[in-house]
Design a protein around this motif. Structure first.
Motif: not given
Length: 193
Positions: A116-117, A137-142, A165-169
């Motif tokens: 899961h992302p 710093v800002p990041t994005c889900p993997v 944590k699992p990436a949120s919508k």
């Protein structure tokens, strides 16, 4: 004694940003630093030139599997350095930090071999003169089975990754093509401040 990363992330956790709350207090200008890739509580610290391979426990805390030394091709001028890291095995996550004076940038590459992302928080330790300054710093889900690279035009000595944590919508939507946050440079305080 907790490491620099753990202390700074703890401060961020206590003062987590919320629109209805007053502004969070500023991060400490400088703290002691242990130059080692390690896990301290719920924080994974990765130092420059190394990659941490880890898994996440049931509570989302990182559990260190191994540490490797190597290079990220993206952190160096094109064609000058070969990538020394392969994708980690199934069920593992990996994070590597590298950079170069030629590119005047530092890069964090995260591999996600989970089903899961995932999303997480990053605190970068930026070198200014002889002092280290923690900067969120800002990041994005993997994505699941994927890789994410973040690059900043600053000398980053180490990063602290936490709040896995699992990436949120919402996070996935925020970072969808065209909506991804700008890769902001970790800002350091002005000299003498």
């Amino acid at each position: 004694m907790r490491t620099l990363i753990a202390a700074a992330v703890a401060l961020l956790a206590l003062a987590g940003p919320a629109p209805a709350q007053p502004a969070q207090p500023p991060l400490p200008k400088s703290l002691p630093f242990q130059p080692k890739t390690l896990v301290d509580g719920d924080v994974l610290q990765v130092i420059f030139g190394e990659r941490a391979l880890f898994r996440l426990d049931d509570g989302g805390k990182p559990v260190l599997d191994s540490v490797e030394q190597g290079k990220l091709a993206v952190a160096h001028p094109a064609g000058t350095v070969a990538e020394t890291y392969a994708a980690p095995g199934p069920g593992l996550v990996a994070a590597a930090l590298d950079g170069s004076a030629e590119t005047r940038a530092s890069s964090l590459k995260v591999w996600n071999r989970l089903g899961h992302p995932i999303e997480y928080r990053v605190l970068a330790l930026v070198l200014q003169g002889e002092a280290l300054h923690p900067v969120a710093v800002p990041t994005c889900p993997v994505p699941a089975g994927g890789v994410r690279t973040e690059t900043w035009p600053a000398p980053v000595v180490a990063v602290g990754l936490s709040r896995f944590k699992p990436a949120s919508k919402e996070a996935l939507a925020r970072c969808a093509a065209g909506a991804r946050p700008k890769p902001a440079a970790p800002k350091t305080p002005a000299k003498g401040k």
